[in-house]
Design an enzyme around this catalytic site. Sequence first.
Site, PDB file in Angstrom:
ATOM      1  N   LYS A 280       0.848  -1.189   0.000  1.00 20.66           N
ATOM      2  CA  LYS A 280       0.000   0.000   0.000  1.00 20.66           C
ATOM      3  C   LYS A 280       0.890   1.249   0.000  1.00 20.66           C
ATOM      4  O   LYS A 280       1.844   1.328   0.768  1.00 20.66           O
ATOM      5  CB  LYS A 280      -0.905  -0.031   1.237  1.00 20.66           C
ATOM      6  CG  LYS A 280      -2.080   0.903   1.163  1.00 20.66           C
ATOM      7  CD  LYS A 280      -3.209   0.513   2.091  1.00 20.66           C
ATOM      8  CE  LYS A 280      -4.312   1.552   2.031  1.00 20.66           C
ATOM      9  NZ  LYS A 280      -5.525   1.158   2.722  1.00 20.66           N
ATOM     10  N   GLU A 363     -20.116  -3.152   9.653  1.00 21.77           N
ATOM     11  CA  GLU A 363     -21.024  -2.249  10.354  1.00 21.77           C
ATOM     12  C   GLU A 363     -22.147  -3.017  11.045  1.00 21.77           C
ATOM     13  O   GLU A 363     -22.546  -2.692  12.173  1.00 21.77           O
ATOM     14  CB  GLU A 363     -21.620  -1.226   9.373  1.00 21.77           C
ATOM     15  CG  GLU A 363     -20.647  -0.165   8.884  1.00 21.77           C
ATOM     16  CD  GLU A 363     -19.710  -0.630   7.782  1.00 21.77           C
ATOM     17  OE1 GLU A 363     -19.893  -1.763   7.276  1.00 21.77           O
ATOM     18  OE2 GLU A 363     -18.796   0.138   7.414  1.00 21.77           O
ATOM     19  N   ARG A 391     -25.950   0.310   5.997  1.00 21.01           N
ATOM     20  CA  ARG A 391     -25.801  -1.146   6.050  1.00 21.01           C
ATOM     21  C   ARG A 391     -26.493  -1.774   7.268  1.00 21.01           C
ATOM     22  O   ARG A 391     -26.819  -2.953   7.252  1.00 21.01           O
ATOM     23  CB  ARG A 391     -24.305  -1.500   6.152  1.00 21.01           C
ATOM     24  CG  ARG A 391     -23.519  -1.325   4.901  1.00 21.01           C
ATOM     25  CD  ARG A 391     -23.295  -2.655   4.234  1.00 21.01           C
ATOM     26  NE  ARG A 391     -22.978  -2.469   2.845  1.00 21.01           N
ATOM     27  CZ  ARG A 391     -21.802  -2.761   2.298  1.00 21.01           C
ATOM     28  NH1 ARG A 391     -20.834  -3.254   3.051  1.00 21.01           N
ATOM     29  NH2 ARG A 391     -21.614  -2.590   1.024  1.00 21.01           N
TER      30      ARG A 391
HETATM   31  C1  LIG Z   1     -19.322  -0.304   3.981  1.00 22.53           C
HETATM   32  C2  LIG Z   1     -18.065   0.533   4.034  1.00 22.53           C
HETATM   33  N1  LIG Z   1     -17.489   0.798   5.223  1.00 22.53           N
HETATM   34  C3  LIG Z   1     -16.372   1.547   5.280  1.00 22.53           C
HETATM   35  C4  LIG Z   1     -15.798   2.044   4.142  1.00 22.53           C
HETATM   36  C5  LIG Z   1     -14.580   2.963   4.217  1.00 22.53           C
HETATM   37  N2  LIG Z   1     -13.405   2.342   3.593  1.00 22.53           N
HETATM   38  C6  LIG Z   1     -13.016   2.667   2.339  1.00 22.53           C
HETATM   39  S1  LIG Z   1     -11.686   1.816   1.850  1.00 22.53           S
HETATM   40  C7  LIG Z   1     -11.570   1.019   3.318  1.00 22.53           C
HETATM   41  C8  LIG Z   1     -10.472   0.045   3.562  1.00 22.53           C
HETATM   42  C9  LIG Z   1     -10.435  -0.994   2.518  1.00 22.53           C
HETATM   43  O1  LIG Z   1      -9.355  -1.840   2.760  1.00 22.53           O
HETATM   44  P1  LIG Z   1      -8.932  -2.862   1.629  1.00 22.53           P
HETATM   45  O2  LIG Z   1     -10.124  -3.519   1.078  1.00 22.53           O
HETATM   46  O3  LIG Z   1      -7.890  -3.747   2.196  1.00 22.53           O
HETATM   47  O4  LIG Z   1      -8.350  -1.940   0.484  1.00 22.53           O
HETATM   48  P2  LIG Z   1      -7.008  -1.078   0.473  1.00 22.53           P
HETATM   49  O5  LIG Z   1      -7.433   0.334   0.695  1.00 22.53           O
HETATM   50  O6  LIG Z   1      -6.113  -1.589   1.545  1.00 22.53           O
HETATM   51  O7  LIG Z   1      -6.450  -1.283  -0.871  1.00 22.53           O
HETATM   52  C10 LIG Z   1     -12.590   1.419   4.182  1.00 22.53           C
HETATM   53  C11 LIG Z   1     -12.771   0.932   5.557  1.00 22.53           C
HETATM   54  C12 LIG Z   1     -16.444   1.758   2.913  1.00 22.53           C
HETATM   55  N3  LIG Z   1     -15.990   2.242   1.749  1.00 22.53           N
HETATM   56  N4  LIG Z   1     -17.556   0.994   2.886  1.00 22.53           N
END
Ligand SMILES: Cc1ncc(C[n+]2csc(CCOP(=O)(O)OP(=O)(O)O)c2C)c(N)n1
Length: 616
Positions: A280, A363, A391
């Site tokens: 990342k 959530e 959600r």
């Molecule tokens: C339902 C929901 N909850 C929280 C988020 C906020 N959010 C956006 S990206 C993320 C982390 C995602 O992590 P990962 O899937 O590992 O992707 P990375 O950013 O590490 O590539 C979060 C918590 C969201 N987009 N949707």
Amino acid sequence: MILDKIKNPSDIKKLSLNEKKILSEEIRDIILKTVSENGGHLASNLGVVELTIALLSYLDLDKDKIIWDVGHQCYTYKLLTGRKDKFNTLRKTGGISGFPRSNESNYDFFDVGHSSTSISVALGMARAISIKKEKKKVVAIIGDGALTSGLAMEALNDAGISKTNLIVILNDNKMSISKNTGGLSQFLSHLRTRKTYVKLNSIIRKIVTNIPFIGKYLYKIVAYIKKRIKGLFIKNMYFENIGYTYLGPVNGHNISDMINILKSTNNIDGPILLHVITKKGKGYLKSELEPNKYHAVSPFDINKGLINKHNETYSDIVGNTLVKLAKNDKRIVAVTAAMAEGTGLSNFKKHYPKRFYDVEICEEHALTMSSGMAKEGMIPFVAIYSTFIQRGYDEIIHDICLNDCHVVLLVDRAGNTGNDGETHHGIYDLSFLKTIPNLVIMAPKDAFELYLMIKFSINYHHPIAIRYPKGNIININENKKILLGKSEILKEGRDITILAVGKMVQRSLNISHKLSNDNIDAEVINIRFIKPFDYDTVIQSFNKTHLLVTIEDNDYEYGFAEIITKYINQDKVKSFGYPDTFISHGNISDLEKKYHLDEDSLYNEIIDFYQKNKQV
Ligand SMILES: Cc1ncc(C[n+]2csc(CCOP(=O)(O)OP(=O)(O)O)c2C)c(N)n1
């Protein structure tokens, strides 16, 4: 620039490996420059540059489908699928979106912004393609953070037994926004060490499948034996056990390895899980070192990096208040669904790590788990962004409210949230929360009132929600004691009543002062409680002024205004808020102007409404 040669995604196939490597550096530079100017998701995008190039080298996007999870990592994809020239408008008003949007490009196959939907969507597409007997590949790309959600698990479970041809790419960078914490991440860290297996796997596949006629069948037999052998070495081969062919882990920054492993999937039937390891923030040292800080950023100086200082936000008030109150009240616990930084709870975590729970992107689980804690005498404060708490509608009804649990819902980022667009505005929470029996809903007009409401919520032993906006705090310096279901009259008047919710209170006060110059004496009421609604105060005011205006940072057709129009003649009420439609991305203030919610537009509209009614 090599990027200029890409007029169509299929042009990538014509590039040499070396050109693809140069392309990935060009793309990194553009992403870094653009995000440093416009803000956006940085670290996740820098991590998937090579993965995206490899995918577009393998797939034929005129028929095949790529489904991004969350969609926050789609910048390379946008640059390579026809949006290079508009990329400088990323997230700006009228510019391209920071997320996949089908109205922007035919290559964006599914609109997204919330996490963990990709496997379900891709499986649905793959099933439909199979029914139609078409030959198209479907690939879902999901992060290790997004994989933790129940929705992703449900899809993984269903796809596993489906025998449907589908590739799930697990983009494993060990991070959600913060570090992943749950059991799944421990399992993945075990798998990550299996580096040698990839090479062996692709060599076997190459040799066997090249045997004429029987190659493909022979490969299936070899794959079966290999799976058994692998099972001996890798304990808990979870993905294989639930029906997937597990491939990887492969280095997500090695384009050639990834293209090879993708090609090797051609001979495999049924669902495949391809485990890709990425870094990342790759390529910008500051974001490699602190990927959580660079997950989503406001504009910054590339040389200096992000400055730690920021103006105080409502989320900060929440974090600080809970830290203060939890000192002498051991019942207070804090719960987040992977948003410790954004919700201000990272501060609580620092002070009370044993009373802090990051349940990952779950959530629904966060809410139901909190109901259990409440039943055992704790007071859970669950901080979730308005858009993501969508959600948990059923969990709020069925687990928290029906069970009358003393859970405090901290509904952060309520209202128009600006540049992330349709999937991130928090403009529906008043509409759906107000339908839930036994739920008190509050909205503070300023930072101090938010503090008072949090204090109030500790002594109210039932379900309660507090919604507050994104952005810097304000203080109005007027605060009457908070009493259940009582609104606050901030300015008395005799000509027109303005009922304002949360962030719109200050704006309404400013407007009322302007109206005085036009000899219009407006009464301003800070609604405070959307539920229970202060019917008496509002009716008394209306009986005096005979005209009502409602202003909210929510969909007004089904939001707060709907409560008023139940009681009062609609001709005498004018409501302001967002219309019943999806609101695109842009600056918060541009969007407010567009929907007539800025101070000047509201002032003009209110004068107009007043004058029309006075003439009648
Ligand atoms: C339902 C929901 N909850 C929280 C988020 C906020 N959010 C956006 S990206 C993320 C982390 C995602 O992590 P990962 O899937 O590992 O992707 P990375 O950013 O590490 O590539 C979060 C918590 C969201 N987009 N949707």
